[in-house]
Design an enzyme around this catalytic site. Structure first.
Site, PDB file in Angstrom:
ATOM      1  N   ASP A   7      26.934  46.902  -7.542  1.00 26.93           N
ATOM      2  CA  ASP A   7      28.101  46.371  -6.835  1.00 26.93           C
ATOM      3  C   ASP A   7      27.735  45.009  -6.234  1.00 26.93           C
ATOM      4  O   ASP A   7      26.803  44.918  -5.425  1.00 26.93           O
ATOM      5  CB  ASP A   7      28.500  47.358  -5.725  1.00 26.93           C
ATOM      6  CG  ASP A   7      29.902  47.095  -5.201  1.00 26.93           C
ATOM      7  OD1 ASP A   7      30.406  45.966  -5.359  1.00 26.93           O
ATOM      8  OD2 ASP A   7      30.486  48.027  -4.627  1.00 26.93           O
ATOM      9  N   ASP A   8      28.438  43.987  -6.648  1.00 24.72           N
ATOM     10  CA  ASP A   8      28.264  42.628  -6.083  1.00 24.72           C
ATOM     11  C   ASP A   8      26.896  42.010  -6.382  1.00 24.72           C
ATOM     12  O   ASP A   8      26.449  41.119  -5.650  1.00 24.72           O
ATOM     13  CB  ASP A   8      28.450  42.622  -4.548  1.00 24.72           C
ATOM     14  CG  ASP A   8      29.855  42.932  -4.105  1.00 24.72           C
ATOM     15  OD1 ASP A   8      30.709  43.234  -4.954  1.00 24.72           O
ATOM     16  OD2 ASP A   8      30.118  42.889  -2.881  1.00 24.72           O
ATOM     17  N   CYS A  52      35.765  44.563  -6.856  1.00 28.27           N
ATOM     18  CA  CYS A  52      35.409  45.958  -7.185  1.00 28.27           C
ATOM     19  C   CYS A  52      36.477  46.738  -7.948  1.00 28.27           C
ATOM     20  O   CYS A  52      36.260  47.134  -9.091  1.00 28.27           O
ATOM     21  CB  CYS A  52      35.085  46.733  -5.904  1.00 28.27           C
ATOM     22  SG  CYS A  52      33.854  45.970  -4.846  1.00 28.27           S
ATOM     23  N   HIS A 127      36.411  53.498  -6.033  1.00 27.04           N
ATOM     24  CA  HIS A 127      37.212  52.257  -6.010  1.00 27.04           C
ATOM     25  C   HIS A 127      37.899  51.863  -7.317  1.00 27.04           C
ATOM     26  O   HIS A 127      37.262  51.343  -8.233  1.00 27.04           O
ATOM     27  CB  HIS A 127      36.266  51.112  -5.643  1.00 27.04           C
ATOM     28  CG  HIS A 127      36.668  50.438  -4.381  1.00 27.04           C
ATOM     29  ND1 HIS A 127      36.024  49.344  -3.895  1.00 27.04           N
ATOM     30  CD2 HIS A 127      37.665  50.692  -3.514  1.00 27.04           C
ATOM     31  CE1 HIS A 127      36.594  48.966  -2.771  1.00 27.04           C
ATOM     32  NE2 HIS A 127      37.583  49.770  -2.514  1.00 27.04           N
ATOM     33  N   ASP A 314      29.583  44.668 -11.051  1.00 26.84           N
ATOM     34  CA  ASP A 314      31.054  44.741 -11.081  1.00 26.84           C
ATOM     35  C   ASP A 314      31.759  43.424 -10.775  1.00 26.84           C
ATOM     36  O   ASP A 314      32.955  43.316 -10.984  1.00 26.84           O
ATOM     37  CB  ASP A 314      31.563  45.859 -10.167  1.00 26.84           C
ATOM     38  CG  ASP A 314      31.409  45.523  -8.693  1.00 26.84           C
ATOM     39  OD1 ASP A 314      30.559  44.679  -8.344  1.00 26.84           O
ATOM     40  OD2 ASP A 314      32.151  46.102  -7.884  1.00 26.84           O
ATOM     41  N   ASN A 315      31.033  42.456 -10.276  1.00 25.68           N
ATOM     42  CA  ASN A 315      31.597  41.108 -10.036  1.00 25.68           C
ATOM     43  C   ASN A 315      30.454  40.207  -9.600  1.00 25.68           C
ATOM     44  O   ASN A 315      29.331  40.660  -9.397  1.00 25.68           O
ATOM     45  CB  ASN A 315      32.716  41.133  -8.970  1.00 25.68           C
ATOM     46  CG  ASN A 315      32.346  41.841  -7.687  1.00 25.68           C
ATOM     47  OD1 ASN A 315      32.856  42.919  -7.406  1.00 25.68           O
ATOM     48  ND2 ASN A 315      31.435  41.277  -6.925  1.00 25.68           N
TER      49      ASN A 315
HETATM   50 CA   LIG Z   1      32.012  44.668  -6.113  1.00 23.93          CA
END
Ligand SMILES: [Ca+2]
Ligand SMILES: [Ca+2]
Length: 501
Positions: A7-8, A52, A127, A314-315
């Site tokens: 995540d991130d 997300c 999410h 995810d990003n």
């Molecule tokens: Ca994210």
């Protein structure tokens, strides 16, 4: 099949240079993720949505945000206030409604892999996937873990505790999850020596003794046990691990934070570095469980030849992404370009690099092809890149990828659409901004930082045809998908698609 999903985590947050054109981090150490890159294929143009929920929704549905099962454009809402302008009367576009999670019709990527006889496990952050997961998911183990914990400790309320297990007065040591609570006890000598020590990388493990457990370790514990259990049963599986790490609040593991602080990083940077390396060590533990599921130190039971392993984020990162412009939450490359590595021993060439652009919508058809599941009755927006992985092809026939955002996300994103277009081995990217009805064009191979808008100068003759094609392809896609654009707040009329001559 193991899908490890950070995540991130930014494009240059890993120390390997394979997925980022040789721009691996010189600060953060990720030896386990680096090894995965050495053993598999890395993608230098791996794309996501800007944050997300939209990325997860696209991955799980196999559709762009515009797709009928999807409709997830942003986290929370399409009207996330600009902190500077405070309020919507001033904003030109009233955004359309959106979904917070995909519509669950039993056609998710999980249902697809179940069609190939795989047992599915989802442990981590939901999410954008239905929450609680609908019955159509058919998951035995729904991922409902959240990294923000609340409880009562010593009679006092604790709110907003991130990542670290709580010693709740009622529940005892807990992550507030029926799935990983059994792993919530503080670090003890046995755990440190048997679980963590093999992955030690200059970190002083004795610092952890008796301290509360980090959720990332809890998710690792669960994943390792799941692989062990499935292998013992000889039942093939799809383990999907959407980690919360390295999302804010930034909380590293104490021993790893100390390692980076000793190198002179300030407290904030050391915390982040400690969080990145905890993610890496957890990835290492899960990969080790694939090689030695019963944990006896011998590889007689190695599942590597049967196991496709994906590592993806995810990003874009929150703390900078090398030469890329922007961070999580934007459509410039820093928001949507991430590390991606895929390993399958005996199938994917080790230490290989592809610059074919791939997107989260592509995993659904790719995994379906690799598992021989017929998905011709599904509406999927992506393209299988299975033949890129096996080396049968170096290019997909697909020319375009698209992004569409009909609203506002604080100061980061305004109503806009984007097309990424391939010409031979080159990528061009064009933005359309609805409020100003203006375009921007960048040549990513020469200008990954998107600094030189080619439309600002007189467009060179040879680009005229390309500009026309990209405008036309983007508008055709918006029309085909009936992409919602909202209405003008001044008179309530619909916001039109771009005009193309
Ligand atoms: Ca994210
Ligand atoms: Ca073994």
């Amino acid at each position: 099949m193991v899908f490890l999903f950070a995540d991130d985590l930014g494009w240059t947050d890993v120390s390997t240079g394979n997925p980022n054109g040789g721009r691996g981090s010189k600060v953060y150490e990720t030896p386990n993720i680096d090894r995965l890159a050495e053993q598999g294929m890395s993608f230098t143009y791996a794309y996501t949505q800007q944050n997300c929920s939209p990325t997860r929704a696209s991955l799980v549905s196999g559709q762009y945000a515009t797709g009928p099962d999807n409709g997830v454009y942003n986290v929370r809402s399409l009207a996330r206030q600009d902190k500077r302008t405070k309020g919507f009367p001033d904003l030109p576009v009233i955004p359309p409604e959106q979904r917070k999670a995909i519509d669950d019709h039993g056609r998710s990527i999980f249902n697809m892999v179940q069609g190939a006889g795989l047992h599915t496990c989802f442990i981590g952050k939901s999410h954008g996937t239905p929450h609680p997961l609908g019955e159509g998911y058919g998951l035995d183990i729904p991922g409902d873990v959240h990294h923000i914990l609340e409880g009562t400790v010593d009679g006092k309320p604790v709110k907003n505790q991130h990542y670290m297990a709580l010693n709740d007065d009622q529940k005892g040591w807990t992550f507030l999850s029926k799935f990983i609570d059994r792993y919530a006890e503080p670090y003890d000598t046995t755990y440190i020596d048997t679980v963590l020590k093999p992955f030690r990388n200059g970190n002083e493990l004795s610092l952890l003794k008796g301290t509360p457990k980090h959720m990332t370790d809890g998710i690792g514990d669960y994943s390792v046990d799941y692989i062990r259990q499935q292998t013992a049963k000889a039942e093939p599986f799809f383990l999907y691990v959407p980690f919360h790490a390295v999302h804010t609040n930034i909380v590293g593991r104490k021993d790893l934070v100390a390692k980076y602080a000793e190198r002179g990083l300030n407290a904030r940077d050391a915390e982040y570095a400690g969080m990145v390396e905890l993610l890496d060590q957890t990835v290492g533990r899960i990969l080790q469980a694939v090689k030695d599921p019963n944990g006896d130190g011998s590889f007689d039971d190695d599942q590597s030849a049967e196991t496709l392993i994906i590592f993806y984020s995810d990003n874009g990162g929150m703390r900078g992404n090398g030469p890329l412009t922007g961070r999580k939450g934007v459509f410039t490359e820093g928001g949507i370009r991430v590390p991606l590595m895929i390993k399958w021993q005996g199938v994917i060439q080790p230490d290989s690099i592809s610059n074919q652009a791939v997107h989260c919508i592509d995993f659904y058809p790719t995994l379906a092809e690799m598992l021989n599941v017929d998905v011709s009755d599904r509406q999927l927006d992506g393209t299988s890149f299975a033949e890129i992985l096996t080396g049968e092809k170096t290019r997909l026939d697909r020319k375009n990828l698209f992004w569409h955002f009909p609203g506002y996300m604080d100061e980061r994103l305004r109503p806009s659409s984007v097309i990424l277009h391939r010409v031979g081995d080159e990528y061009y990217k064009m933005f359309y901004f609805y409020e100003t009805e203006t375009w921007e064009l960048y040549h990513l191979n020469e200008d990954p930082g998107e600094k030189a808008n080619l439309l600002e100068q007189r467009v060179p003759e040879q680009l005229n045809g390309l500009v026309r094609t990209m405008k036309r392809d983007l508008t055709a896609w918006l029309e085909d998908t009936q992409a919602p654009t909202g209405t003008w707040s001044k008179d309530g009329s619909p916001v039109p698609y771009p005009e193309v001559e």
